[in-house]
Design a protein around this motif. Structure first.
Motif, PDB file in Angstrom:
ATOM      1  N   ARG A  89       4.386  -0.602   4.885  1.00  0.00           N
ATOM      2  CA  ARG A  89       3.009  -0.796   4.410  1.00  0.00           C
ATOM      3  C   ARG A  89       2.849  -0.521   2.914  1.00  0.00           C
ATOM      4  O   ARG A  89       2.304  -1.337   2.181  1.00  0.00           O
ATOM      5  N   ALA A  90       3.313   0.605   2.436  1.00  0.00           N
ATOM      6  CA  ALA A  90       3.109   0.966   1.024  1.00  0.00           C
ATOM      7  C   ALA A  90       3.768  -0.049   0.095  1.00  0.00           C
ATOM      8  O   ALA A  90       3.165  -0.463  -0.911  1.00  0.00           O
ATOM      9  N   THR A  91       4.975  -0.477   0.421  1.00  0.00           N
ATOM     10  CA  THR A  91       5.684  -1.453  -0.410  1.00  0.00           C
ATOM     11  C   THR A  91       4.938  -2.783  -0.427  1.00  0.00           C
ATOM     12  O   THR A  91       4.739  -3.383  -1.490  1.00  0.00           O
ATOM     13  N   LEU A  92       4.510  -3.250   0.746  1.00  0.00           N
ATOM     14  CA  LEU A  92       3.790  -4.520   0.824  1.00  0.00           C
ATOM     15  C   LEU A  92       2.444  -4.437   0.107  1.00  0.00           C
ATOM     16  O   LEU A  92       2.056  -5.366  -0.603  1.00  0.00           O
ATOM     17  N   GLU A  93       1.743  -3.328   0.267  1.00  0.00           N
ATOM     18  CA  GLU A  93       0.456  -3.171  -0.423  1.00  0.00           C
ATOM     19  C   GLU A  93       0.644  -3.156  -1.932  1.00  0.00           C
ATOM     20  O   GLU A  93      -0.120  -3.788  -2.664  1.00  0.00           O
ATOM     21  N   ARG A  94       1.657  -2.450  -2.398  1.00  0.00           N
ATOM     22  CA  ARG A  94       1.913  -2.380  -3.839  1.00  0.00           C
ATOM     23  C   ARG A  94       2.207  -3.780  -4.390  1.00  0.00           C
ATOM     24  O   ARG A  94       1.784  -4.140  -5.480  1.00  0.00           O
ATOM     25  N   TRP A  95       2.904  -4.599  -3.601  1.00  0.00           N
ATOM     26  CA  TRP A  95       3.286  -5.939  -4.025  1.00  0.00           C
ATOM     27  C   TRP A  95       2.110  -6.915  -3.967  1.00  0.00           C
ATOM     28  O   TRP A  95       1.874  -7.676  -4.900  1.00  0.00           O
ATOM     29  N   LEU A  96       1.358  -6.884  -2.875  1.00  0.00           N
ATOM     30  CA  LEU A  96       0.328  -7.892  -2.645  1.00  0.00           C
ATOM     31  C   LEU A  96      -1.077  -7.485  -3.095  1.00  0.00           C
ATOM     32  O   LEU A  96      -1.935  -8.342  -3.292  1.00  0.00           O
ATOM     33  N   SER A  97      -1.323  -6.193  -3.274  1.00  0.00           N
ATOM     34  CA  SER A  97      -2.686  -5.768  -3.597  1.00  0.00           C
ATOM     35  C   SER A  97      -3.179  -6.203  -4.979  1.00  0.00           C
ATOM     36  O   SER A  97      -4.385  -6.378  -5.141  1.00  0.00           O
ATOM     37  N   PRO A  98      -2.335  -6.388  -5.982  1.00  0.00           N
ATOM     38  CA  PRO A  98      -2.887  -6.861  -7.258  1.00  0.00           C
ATOM     39  C   PRO A  98      -3.641  -8.187  -7.106  1.00  0.00           C
ATOM     40  O   PRO A  98      -4.687  -8.384  -7.732  1.00  0.00           O
ATOM     41  N   GLY A  99      -3.135  -9.074  -6.278  1.00  0.00           N
ATOM     42  CA  GLY A  99      -3.826 -10.344  -6.052  1.00  0.00           C
ATOM     43  C   GLY A  99      -5.169 -10.139  -5.379  1.00  0.00           C
ATOM     44  O   GLY A  99      -6.176 -10.749  -5.764  1.00  0.00           O
ATOM     45  N   ALA A 100      -5.216  -9.269  -4.380  1.00  0.00           N
ATOM     46  CA  ALA A 100      -6.474  -8.991  -3.679  1.00  0.00           C
ATOM     47  C   ALA A 100      -7.476  -8.340  -4.633  1.00  0.00           C
ATOM     48  O   ALA A 100      -8.666  -8.689  -4.644  1.00  0.00           O
ATOM     49  N   ARG A 101      -7.006  -7.408  -5.460  1.00  0.00           N
ATOM     50  CA  ARG A 101      -7.901  -6.756  -6.419  1.00  0.00           C
ATOM     51  C   ARG A 101      -8.436  -7.762  -7.440  1.00  0.00           C
ATOM     52  O   ARG A 101      -9.607  -7.729  -7.820  1.00  0.00           O
ATOM     53  N   ALA A 102      -7.585  -8.680  -7.874  1.00  0.00           N
ATOM     54  CA  ALA A 102      -8.017  -9.699  -8.837  1.00  0.00           C
ATOM     55  C   ALA A 102      -9.081 -10.608  -8.220  1.00  0.00           C
ATOM     56  O   ALA A 102     -10.080 -10.943  -8.869  1.00  0.00           O
TER      57      ALA A 102
END
Length: 135
Positions: A89-102
């Motif tokens: 979870r942490a690795t995937l969130e770190r990778w994919l969350s910048p797009g969601a935040r943008a």
């Protein structure tokens, strides 16, 4: 639009995930599970707008790579619940969350109608691209 797509493609895959050969087709599925939590294969298919068999194949690929967990639904043993394992979870969130935040930052100041227009535009673009490319 081309610059945005180019930026997404340049997002470096975390070292812990590189050997898993994750493809773009996996990213939407993983994003749904990260943002919305565990769900059935059928729910994933509906959100991805693909056939349940296609979603099941994607889930199978990711399960074999250790990126997803599948378990029986406690209330209906015929159904499978799909989730992201805690250790990924942490690795995937770190990778994919910048797009969601943008996306959140871009859409937050818009009205509901403006956000709907953006979704319609992207949906129309996707459909037109499919016609041009034959997909």
């Amino acid at each position: 639009m081309p610059r945005a797509v180019g930026r997404i493609k340049r997002m470096e895959v975390p070292e812990e995930l590189r050997e898993m050969a994750l493809a773009p087709r996996h990213l939407s599925l993983l994003s749904f599970l990260l943002l919305d939590g565990p769900m059935t294969v059928r729910d994933l298919a509906d959100r991805l707008e693909v056939a349940p068999t296609t979603a099941s194949l994607l889930v199978g690929e990711l399960s074999r790579k250790g990126v997803l967990d599948r378990r029986e639904d406690d209330h209906d043993r015929r159904r499978r619940i799909v989730s992201v394992p805690a250790e990924k979870r942490a690795t995937l969130e770190r990778w994919l969350s910048p797009g969601a935040r943008a996306w959140r930052a871009a859409l937050a100041p818009m009205t509901r109608a403006e956000r709907a227009a953006v979704v319609r535009a992207f949906t129309a673009y996707e459909a037109a691209l499919g016609e041009v490319t034959g997909d």
